[in-house]
Design a protein around this motif. Structure first.
Motif, mmCIF file in Angstrom:
data_model
loop_
_atom_site.group_PDB
_atom_site.id
_atom_site.type_symbol
_atom_site.label_atom_id
_atom_site.label_comp_id
_atom_site.label_asym_id
_atom_site.label_seq_id
_atom_site.Cartn_x
_atom_site.Cartn_y
_atom_site.Cartn_z
ATOM 1 N N GLU A 227 -2.473 10.026 -12.677
ATOM 2 C CA GLU A 227 -1.116 9.788 -13.161
ATOM 3 C C GLU A 227 -0.159 9.523 -12.002
ATOM 4 N N GLN A 228 -0.273 10.315 -10.927
ATOM 5 C CA GLN A 228 0.587 10.116 -9.758
ATOM 6 C C GLN A 228 0.333 8.745 -9.135
ATOM 7 N N LEU A 229 -0.924 8.354 -9.061
ATOM 8 C CA LEU A 229 -1.268 7.063 -8.463
ATOM 9 C C LEU A 229 -0.741 5.913 -9.312
ATOM 10 N N ASP A 230 -0.850 6.027 -10.631
ATOM 11 C CA ASP A 230 -0.321 4.982 -11.516
ATOM 12 C C ASP A 230 1.191 4.844 -11.349
ATOM 13 N N ARG A 231 1.898 5.989 -11.244
ATOM 14 C CA ARG A 231 3.355 5.929 -11.033
ATOM 15 C C ARG A 231 3.687 5.300 -9.688
ATOM 16 N N GLN A 232 2.903 5.645 -8.670
ATOM 17 C CA GLN A 232 3.166 5.099 -7.340
ATOM 18 C C GLN A 232 2.961 3.589 -7.319
ATOM 19 N N ILE A 233 1.934 3.123 -8.005
ATOM 20 C CA ILE A 233 1.677 1.685 -8.069
ATOM 21 C C ILE A 233 2.777 0.978 -8.853
ATOM 22 N N GLN A 276 -3.647 20.285 2.267
ATOM 23 C CA GLN A 276 -2.278 20.228 1.750
ATOM 24 C C GLN A 276 -1.264 20.404 2.878
ATOM 25 N N ARG A 277 -1.558 21.323 3.799
ATOM 26 C CA ARG A 277 -0.656 21.503 4.944
ATOM 27 C C ARG A 277 -0.655 20.258 5.828
ATOM 28 N N ALA A 278 -1.826 19.636 5.975
ATOM 29 C CA ALA A 278 -1.911 18.434 6.808
ATOM 30 C C ALA A 278 -1.133 17.275 6.190
ATOM 31 N N CYS A 279 -1.114 17.197 4.861
ATOM 32 C CA CYS A 279 -0.383 16.111 4.175
ATOM 33 C C CYS A 279 1.120 16.255 4.322
ATOM 34 N N GLY A 280 1.603 17.490 4.322
ATOM 35 C CA GLY A 280 3.043 17.717 4.360
ATOM 36 C C GLY A 280 3.692 17.470 3.007
ATOM 37 N N GLU A 281 4.996 17.291 3.018
ATOM 38 C CA GLU A 281 5.752 17.148 1.780
ATOM 39 C C GLU A 281 5.571 15.780 1.121
ATOM 40 N N ASN A 282 5.134 14.790 1.884
ATOM 41 C CA ASN A 282 5.020 13.437 1.353
ATOM 42 C C ASN A 282 3.578 13.044 1.038
ATOM 43 N N GLY A 283 2.806 14.029 0.632
ATOM 44 C CA GLY A 283 1.437 13.757 0.244
ATOM 45 C C GLY A 283 0.933 14.814 -0.708
ATOM 46 N N ILE A 284 -0.035 14.458 -1.525
ATOM 47 C CA ILE A 284 -0.613 15.415 -2.458
ATOM 48 C C ILE A 284 -2.124 15.427 -2.291
ATOM 49 N N VAL A 285 -2.719 16.577 -2.605
ATOM 50 C CA VAL A 285 -4.160 16.761 -2.533
ATOM 51 C C VAL A 285 -4.670 17.042 -3.933
ATOM 52 N N ALA A 294 -9.350 14.312 -2.883
ATOM 53 C CA ALA A 294 -8.628 13.049 -2.719
ATOM 54 C C ALA A 294 -7.228 13.344 -2.211
ATOM 55 N N ILE A 295 -6.695 12.399 -1.470
ATOM 56 C CA ILE A 295 -5.351 12.537 -0.899
ATOM 57 C C ILE A 295 -4.561 11.278 -1.216
ATOM 58 N N LEU A 296 -3.317 11.465 -1.598
ATOM 59 C CA LEU A 296 -2.399 10.358 -1.835
ATOM 60 C C LEU A 296 -1.182 10.558 -0.949
ATOM 61 N N LEU A 297 -1.004 9.667 0.019
ATOM 62 C CA LEU A 297 0.149 9.724 0.918
ATOM 63 C C LEU A 297 1.186 8.711 0.462
ATOM 64 N N SER A 298 2.401 9.153 0.255
ATOM 65 C CA SER A 298 3.465 8.276 -0.217
ATOM 66 C C SER A 298 3.934 7.358 0.911
ATOM 67 N N GLU A 343 -4.848 -3.659 -5.628
ATOM 68 C CA GLU A 343 -3.556 -3.478 -6.295
ATOM 69 C C GLU A 343 -3.651 -2.550 -7.502
ATOM 70 N N THR A 344 -4.854 -2.090 -7.820
ATOM 71 C CA THR A 344 -5.037 -1.158 -8.939
ATOM 72 C C THR A 344 -5.675 0.120 -8.432
ATOM 73 N N ALA A 345 -5.564 1.178 -9.239
ATOM 74 C CA ALA A 345 -6.160 2.454 -8.854
ATOM 75 C C ALA A 345 -7.678 2.325 -8.730
ATOM 76 N N GLU A 346 -8.300 1.587 -9.653
ATOM 77 C CA GLU A 346 -9.753 1.421 -9.622
ATOM 78 C C GLU A 346 -10.192 0.723 -8.336
#
Length: 382
Positions: A227-233, A276-285, A294-298, A343-346
């Protein structure tokens, strides 16, 4: 004093504070239009029934000022204020409504008190009766905004109630007593409704958290990441890309076999915390399952796509001390960048997954080569 104020106006739990503000503003905005219109249409009846002996400023000036305020409020709410657009807009609308309702209540209270004082005995009850109808309706309309409701009670109901209690008139005493009981009952009802409203939001929030959280590590699960990845895209811009990474622990099964599943679970919790600490506030684990994360960095993250792998693997280098066991963690990582790699999550997951297993295969071959070399050295020495 602080405890009394917190009991009178309990703080909203931080987890649902924004959602509560948006829902309160939406509810208030939709109901206030009808309230302002009803109050505006009532003013002519008030002017008609007012005591003829009252001062013109009291009989006509204040009611006309009240009508102007109601008309202004109604016109303002006809326009799309978009109070539910964001939590900040909702709080601004709530603050404006609290001030405006209190100011309007001051006019109504002044009109009621002065009219009572100057009216003949047979006309006096008309004013608290009219005030009660308007004030109690307004208080109920402000049910989700306790401060505004309390201000309307103090400004609108309390002064005329005190005057009637001090009037020495049994009819006034009876009317004051009835007004006190009705106001108290109404406040208890809206307080109870308010508490139930907040409890439902908290429960809904907890259910969402459970549905989006991995029960072992407390980071996001696969569904939440998607869901987060779809919103980011959907909201992303090509000039500000973001990074997706897949991480798989190497040699995790032997940890379970040697130390037990309890230690293995603690290791997963420790790995999730470090990432999670390595990602900081602008990333999620997120935990994808088993020993895969998996990690998503904004786009706002200071960690570049090229440095992501080294940054995350470095966080796993220090050994983990778990139940008197020193365990070193090794991992493989695959990186994908939007929109360069897909350009897609897949597409992003496919690129990251392919890179991940290429790294794992390379590491396996390297380890196998090291083992063969060590065996060869042993055979020569023997």
């Amino acid at each position: 004093m602080q405890r009394f104020l917190e009991k009178l106006i309990p703080p909203i739990p931080e987890a649902v504070r924004d959602e509560f503000a948006v829902l309160s503003a939406t509810r208030l905005q939709s109901q206030s239009r009808a309230l302002f219109l009803a109050m505006f249409l009532t003013i002519p009846l008030v002017l008609y029934a007012s005591s003829t002996g009252a001062d013109p400023a009291i009989r006509y000036g204040i009611p006309l000022a009240m009508a102007g305020c109601c008309l202004l409020g109604y016109i303002s709410l006809i326009k799309d204020r978009n109070a539910s657009g964001s939590a900040d807009l909702a709080r601004k609308f709530i603050a404006e409504s609290t001030f405006f309702s209190a100011a309007l209540c001051v006019l109504v209270s002044i009109w009621c008190v002065l009219s009572w004082v100057n009216a003949p005995p047979e006309m006096r009850l008309f004013y608290p009766f009219t005030l009660a109808l308007g004030s109690l309706t307004t208080i109920y309309n402000l049910a989700t905004i306790r401060l505004a409701a309390i201000l309307n009670i103090i400004i609108g109901i309390v002064p005329i109630t005190i005057i009637m209690l001090l009037s020495g008139d049994p009819v006034g005493w009876s009317a004051a007593g009835s007004l006190i009981m009705v106001t108290t009952f109404l406040y208890r009802v809206i307080t109870w409704q308010n508490d139930q409203y907040i409890n439902q939001l908290v429960l809904r929030h907890e259910m969402r958290e459970l549905a989006h959280t991995d029960p072992l590590t407390s980071v996001f699960n696969r569904r939440a990441l998607a869901e987060q990845l779809d919103r980011q895209i959907a909201t992303g811009e090509e000039q500000s890309g973001f990074t997706v990474a897949l991480i798989d622990l190497d040699g995790f099964k032997p940890v379970n076999d040697q130390f037990g599943h309890a230690v293995g679970d603690q290791l997963l919790i420790e790995v999730a915390s470090r990432l999670q600490r390595a990602c900081g506030e602008n990333g999620i684990v997120a935990r994808m399952g088993g020993d895969e994360f998996a990690i998503l960095l904004s786009p706002e993250s200071t960690i570049s796509s090229s440095a992501c792998a080294d940054h995350m693997l470095a966080a796993l280098v220090p050994p983990c001390n778990l139940e008197n066991h020193v365990i070193r963690v090794r991992a493989s990582i695959g990186i994908a960048t939007w929109p360069v790699d897909g350009e897609t999550a897949e597409a992003l997951f496919e690129v990251a997954d392919t890179q991940l297993y290429a790294v794992k295969n390379y590491a396996s071959k390297t380890d196998a080569g090291d083992i063969s070399r060590r065996r060869g050295l042993r055979s020569k020495s023997s």
